[in-house]
Design an enzyme around this catalytic site. Structure first.
Site, PDB file in Angstrom:
ATOM      1  N   GLY A  15       1.878  -1.358  -2.639  1.00  0.00           N
ATOM      2  CA  GLY A  15       0.745  -2.253  -2.371  1.00  0.00           C
ATOM      3  C   GLY A  15      -0.038  -2.506  -3.646  1.00  0.00           C
ATOM      4  O   GLY A  15      -0.223  -1.602  -4.444  1.00  0.00           O
ATOM      5  N   ARG A  25      -2.280  -4.907 -18.911  1.00  0.00           N
ATOM      6  CA  ARG A  25      -2.843  -5.346 -20.202  1.00  0.00           C
ATOM      7  C   ARG A  25      -2.994  -4.182 -21.168  1.00  0.00           C
ATOM      8  O   ARG A  25      -2.668  -4.283 -22.353  1.00  0.00           O
ATOM      9  CB  ARG A  25      -4.211  -5.991 -19.936  1.00  0.00           C
ATOM     10  CG  ARG A  25      -5.026  -6.364 -21.163  1.00  0.00           C
ATOM     11  CD  ARG A  25      -6.359  -6.956 -20.675  1.00  0.00           C
ATOM     12  NE  ARG A  25      -7.261  -7.357 -21.728  1.00  0.00           N
ATOM     13  CZ  ARG A  25      -8.204  -6.570 -22.246  1.00  0.00           C
ATOM     14  NH1 ARG A  25      -8.345  -5.329 -21.831  1.00  0.00           N
ATOM     15  NH2 ARG A  25      -9.013  -7.044 -23.192  1.00  0.00           N
ATOM     16  N   ARG A  76       8.987  -4.327  -2.330  1.00  0.00           N
ATOM     17  CA  ARG A  76       9.721  -3.134  -1.881  1.00  0.00           C
ATOM     18  C   ARG A  76      11.195  -3.363  -2.210  1.00  0.00           C
ATOM     19  O   ARG A  76      11.692  -4.483  -2.128  1.00  0.00           O
ATOM     20  CB  ARG A  76       9.562  -2.916  -0.382  1.00  0.00           C
ATOM     21  CG  ARG A  76       8.121  -2.967   0.057  1.00  0.00           C
ATOM     22  CD  ARG A  76       7.759  -2.103   1.235  1.00  0.00           C
ATOM     23  NE  ARG A  76       6.304  -2.176   1.412  1.00  0.00           N
ATOM     24  CZ  ARG A  76       5.458  -1.300   0.863  1.00  0.00           C
ATOM     25  NH1 ARG A  76       5.892  -0.264   0.173  1.00  0.00           N
ATOM     26  NH2 ARG A  76       4.155  -1.435   1.035  1.00  0.00           N
ATOM     27  N   ASP A 107       2.267   6.947  -4.332  1.00  0.00           N
ATOM     28  CA  ASP A 107       3.197   8.073  -4.368  1.00  0.00           C
ATOM     29  C   ASP A 107       4.643   7.681  -4.052  1.00  0.00           C
ATOM     30  O   ASP A 107       5.573   8.291  -4.586  1.00  0.00           O
ATOM     31  CB  ASP A 107       2.713   9.261  -3.527  1.00  0.00           C
ATOM     32  CG  ASP A 107       2.311   8.865  -2.126  1.00  0.00           C
ATOM     33  OD1 ASP A 107       2.642   7.734  -1.722  1.00  0.00           O
ATOM     34  OD2 ASP A 107       1.688   9.679  -1.442  1.00  0.00           O
ATOM     35  N   THR A 130      -3.706   2.297  -6.365  1.00  0.00           N
ATOM     36  CA  THR A 130      -3.802   2.101  -4.917  1.00  0.00           C
ATOM     37  C   THR A 130      -5.273   2.188  -4.545  1.00  0.00           C
ATOM     38  O   THR A 130      -6.026   2.933  -5.169  1.00  0.00           O
ATOM     39  CB  THR A 130      -3.022   3.166  -4.129  1.00  0.00           C
ATOM     40  OG1 THR A 130      -3.481   3.161  -2.770  1.00  0.00           O
ATOM     41  CG2 THR A 130      -3.230   4.547  -4.681  1.00  0.00           C
ATOM     42  N   ASP A 132      -6.432   3.390  -1.856  1.00  0.00           N
ATOM     43  CA  ASP A 132      -6.696   4.446  -0.880  1.00  0.00           C
ATOM     44  C   ASP A 132      -7.213   5.757  -1.470  1.00  0.00           C
ATOM     45  O   ASP A 132      -7.699   6.620  -0.748  1.00  0.00           O
ATOM     46  CB  ASP A 132      -5.429   4.732  -0.066  1.00  0.00           C
ATOM     47  CG  ASP A 132      -5.066   3.576   0.846  1.00  0.00           C
ATOM     48  OD1 ASP A 132      -5.983   2.843   1.261  1.00  0.00           O
ATOM     49  OD2 ASP A 132      -3.872   3.408   1.157  1.00  0.00           O
ATOM     50  N   ASP A 134      -5.555   8.228  -2.465  1.00  0.00           N
ATOM     51  CA  ASP A 134      -4.873   9.314  -1.754  1.00  0.00           C
ATOM     52  C   ASP A 134      -3.870  10.055  -2.639  1.00  0.00           C
ATOM     53  O   ASP A 134      -2.893  10.593  -2.135  1.00  0.00           O
ATOM     54  CB  ASP A 134      -4.163   8.745  -0.517  1.00  0.00           C
ATOM     55  CG  ASP A 134      -3.166   7.647  -0.864  1.00  0.00           C
ATOM     56  OD1 ASP A 134      -3.132   7.216  -2.030  1.00  0.00           O
ATOM     57  OD2 ASP A 134      -2.422   7.223   0.030  1.00  0.00           O
ATOM     58  N   ARG A 176      -4.868   5.075   6.007  1.00  0.00           N
ATOM     59  CA  ARG A 176      -4.004   5.552   7.072  1.00  0.00           C
ATOM     60  C   ARG A 176      -3.983   7.075   7.140  1.00  0.00           C
ATOM     61  O   ARG A 176      -3.997   7.666   8.208  1.00  0.00           O
ATOM     62  CB  ARG A 176      -2.577   5.040   6.845  1.00  0.00           C
ATOM     63  CG  ARG A 176      -2.067   4.153   7.946  1.00  0.00           C
ATOM     64  CD  ARG A 176      -0.698   3.610   7.638  1.00  0.00           C
ATOM     65  NE  ARG A 176      -0.781   2.244   7.131  1.00  0.00           N
ATOM     66  CZ  ARG A 176      -0.954   1.179   7.911  1.00  0.00           C
ATOM     67  NH1 ARG A 176      -1.065   1.299   9.204  1.00  0.00           N
ATOM     68  NH2 ARG A 176      -1.030  -0.023   7.385  1.00  0.00           N
TER      69      ARG A 176
END
Lengths: 328, 328, 328, 328
Positions: A15, A25, A76, A107, A130, A132, A134, A176
């Site tokens: 994502g 850059r 993907r 990850d 990301t 998130d 996470d 999530r």
């Protein structure tokens, strides 16, 4: 600085998140600074397999530091999950004289990098991109800070209408598996309750808490809900339950969705991306491999990729307590 | 200026929109300027029934011109739809020596004002406050311009992630009966297609158009969908249909929801609100009643309330054509 | 938690910064949570002298977390710099049964707090609120992150026009003694050079560097200048010098000024303010005094006020190097 | 539609404004729609002289609708002011088979276009692009609406700090000859007074007015000043005068400067640009020349270029009155 390599490639995978372009850059300009070649790989690992390569110099990344998304695009790749796919990719990088790879992603992307290294002994370095937050080994992933501001801005807008109409809003935000976004925007948005994957408040306690706050004189309320919350309902079922069991509010739902991933990166994310790009390239030049660069205690640090993948990014329990106190 | 009245009241009703506070401020300050009293009615028509009144002077509206929502709050009132309810309301305004009423809201709110006038011969004046721009007699309703910018900002963010991943996004925006928001943000957001209540493009032509644009080299696309579009499906069914019938895109949905109603009003909406408040109060002072103030050809004009209610706010066909040309 | 005190007061002092209101809210709600009384002091130390006090409960701080500025207002007080002034202030707090004081402000404000403590043995706790990030004992002061985003947004806008016209812009940002803002926004805004108080680049090297970048093909450039830069010229003299000694650019100046202090606080600043307020109140409840709360390694920590005042907030040398590499 | 021409060129000239890119995109896509060729001229009229041309197709303008500035760049050209310069330019367009020219810019740019037409009978069409809104024949120039929002956002931020410190701010906004920006942002920003080129309030009346508002209980104030105001002082002299002649305020100045020209265009400006581009190209295709396209009563209309240049864009006197009433 001794240079272990003369040419490296960079790709974005998974994502997208604000700051990825700033990181690209930085990788490109750090290569230019050290006078080594830099190749941009389009479409993530799939582009690696297909040799979708483009040489990048300092000028080619002009004007992208403030753009959301990724100019290298992300995709993907099922093929890269097969040995055959990765063999093709290896052949492509060999043919192009590429000696190392910087992977900007989450990850899943790091797992790909690690396997690629293990199979072909190919130097890889990860940059955590990301929204998130996470990932273990960095206090902030690229895009997290920007997403927080995007979400808080949306919550501020929803609060305008909530407080004009005595409404209770359930607002779903990304996350999530971890509640970092929900926890921070919940505090910053003045939420009554915050529902995160790490905790199961329970429906009864939720209704009880909202009831208490209603009785204390609050005429409108915001509940922030992470996608992966553990209360055992999706957000529309949650709304229906609360609608039936709580009086005095008109209950609504807002799912913020993909706009959370876009937008011009914040100053924080641009600076972080710039630092991470420098650290990633220079670590490869120094002969390091299989690490992720991260921000720990305001310094750039390396964490082994396997730890970054397996480790768990824990929420700050102090924030949970602050949230409780603030909704007094 | 002769003053037909010495005390008036102002209320907000229906869905809130950015600029309502600026309009309240303008009504209050215009009263102060003409040295007449102004009463703020809380909770719309329900507050009128309950006598939820508060005197407002020039200072009491300080610092609200840039706030979304409405400090007077808005609420639906079933009671006001009954003769008994309206009698109570009339008794309240009589008891409080209120001689005229400014109603800020949409056509439902204006219908209430008109009936109130017809039953009790009570002077009323409407200010069109709704983001939908669905009211006859004004080129712009209060909040429309702000909502356009809010939506376009969200579309820009979604486009970042759409173009990073070769995705097709269906984005739902407000507009149950009219396509003004969809049409404008569709053009401004560079949408491939715009689905509005006024037109039924048809599913086949939609897929065909998206297919054509895919083949012309566009790697990502945005389709803007008004809530009330006539294609005969909700947005999730629409997504499923396109997913099955179109190759090459990863299809996603984003429903922008209530954030469209909030936020600091744009410069345009603040100026418009200020002008409308002045015109509404001064028209009442001049003895006018049963009108809505509106912006026509950049001037403040009065439109009879019954026309404003029954009339239809038509979309600009030129914009439809511009949209077609832009998605070449 | 044992409660050393039953009633405390909070004031804001010195230049305002985004997040001060969020910190006030946090102090007030933490008091409510622990069931102790909270008094808001208006107009800073001057209000302390004049007894300009107002009790605040959890509801009184509703809706301020996203507002810039300070609802308690801030003012300079010459009188508080005299023993007589401080005696009056002490008498006021005694009369009002106030047992401790939270001061939100910069090092000047902390000096006042420290003297007040030393003279009257009165418990005080500091919260660092200033956009300059120039306080020892915290990685971030309240408002710093918001100001960075405000400035970067302005630089992005100026870059639009700079690159449309092949212009060189000198942009002055806040920072009389430290270059934190300049350094971060310079990197984030893609500046060619960054002039900060900690370093004297020298006019010749500046012109040389700009010349080099001009020759490398850059058609426009941004130089970020901190107010207190050491190059020995004000920004307009700097412009004139460069205008005379550099060819090929149309040189312009923009002084961003006070807008840097305002605006809705970022998510980061709102969360930081919430954490700091909790820590400040609870530290006082635990009997601590003469500390400043700060963010160190993502944790809330206490630093003795005298250290916070005398210590120096150093710029991150890594950022200087990143900036050099990025302007390759 | 009959096509009088098969190939046209577009350039931007004069100061840039938000929406210019959206207008370029519209010109290019309208050409593609009608299947005629489109050439982008870089660097304005200077590029016309030098033949700095680039063919543009529908895809070449992808992703620019939301970008400030102009991808074609703008430059002043002394050479184009000479007959020799214009002869070179004409030879270039002849050599390139260009049959018509769309000029996006202000009245200086239109004067160039008109002379070019008169000398060589070459078809030209103008699109009004400037933030100042100082062109006759259109209610809105491209970029005006965006600039208003940029300025109002800055004023909101300054007000935060003004009201926290009981300060009076003089804020200078663009507008050398006309007060459109000042008048609108003054109303929208809640300014106490608005100083515009069209009116000379007089220093005494200014001080008197500020004094009155101070006495009426306002603790802070904003005065918006257009660059070209007629009060006979620059803004810093103005500040000094007021500082000496008014008590009770700490007086400050903020000059907003070039950031007013940049930024992502508002929805309004993007739609306006899209409409103008279509109208400009199609008018040329229909054989029209020497017109400017404009927005009059929400419709696209043509105004002869000489009228657009000589005519005067007048401020709306109603707004002056609204401003007076609002600062009650």
């Amino acid at each position: 600085m001794p240079k272990a390599i003369k040419k490296l490639a960079v790709l974005t995978s998974g994502g997208d998140s604000p700051g990825m372009n700033a990181a690209i850059r930085s990788v490109v300009r750090t290569c230019a600074y050290h006078e080594i070649e830099c190749i941009g790989v389009h479409q993530g690992y799939q582009g690696l397999i297909e040799g979708d390569f483009k040489p990048m110099d300092a000028r080619s990344v002009r004007g992208i530091i403030n753009k959301g998304g990724t100019i290298l695009k992300s995709a993907r790749s099922k093929e890269f999950r097969t040995v055959e796919g990765r063999k093709k990719a290896f052949q492509q990088v060999i043919d192009a004289n590429i000696e190392a790879l910087v992977v900007i992603g989450g990850d899943g992307s790091f797992t790909g990098a690690l396997i690629f290294n293990q199979e072909f002994n190919f130097p890889v370095m990860g940059i955590p991109g990301t929204i998130d937050n996470d990932i273990y080994g960095t206090s902030h992933t690229l895009g997290f800070d920007t997403a927080l501001n995007t979400v808080v801005d949306a919550i501020d807008k929803i609060r305008d209408t909530a407080s004009s109409h005595n409404r209770l809003f359930f607002i779903e935000v990304m996350g999530r598996d971890v509640g970092h976004i929900a926890l921070n925007v919940g505090i910053a948005g003045g939420a009554e309750e915050i529902l995160i994957p790490e905790e199961d408040l329970g429906l009864d306690r939720l209704v009880e808490s909202l009831n208490r706050s209603r009785n204390s004189g609050k005429s409108s309320s915001i509940v922030v809900v992470a996608e992966g919350d553990k209360i055992g309902k999706n957000i529309f079922e949650l709304k229906d339950y609360v609608d039936e069991n709580l009086e005095g509010y008109d209950v609504r739902v807002s799912v913020l969705g993909h706009m959370q991933r876009g937008g011009a990166p914040s100053c924080f994310d641009r600076v972080l991306a710039s630092r991470m790009g420098v650290k990633a390239v220079e670590s490869l030049l120094e002969g390091e491999t299989n690490y992720m660069v991260g921000l720990l205690n305001n310094k750039m640090e390396l964490t082994p990729l396997d730890k970054a993948i397996k480790g768990k990014s824990k929420i700050n329990l102090e924030l949970l307590r602050v949230s409780d106190i603030m909704s007094t």
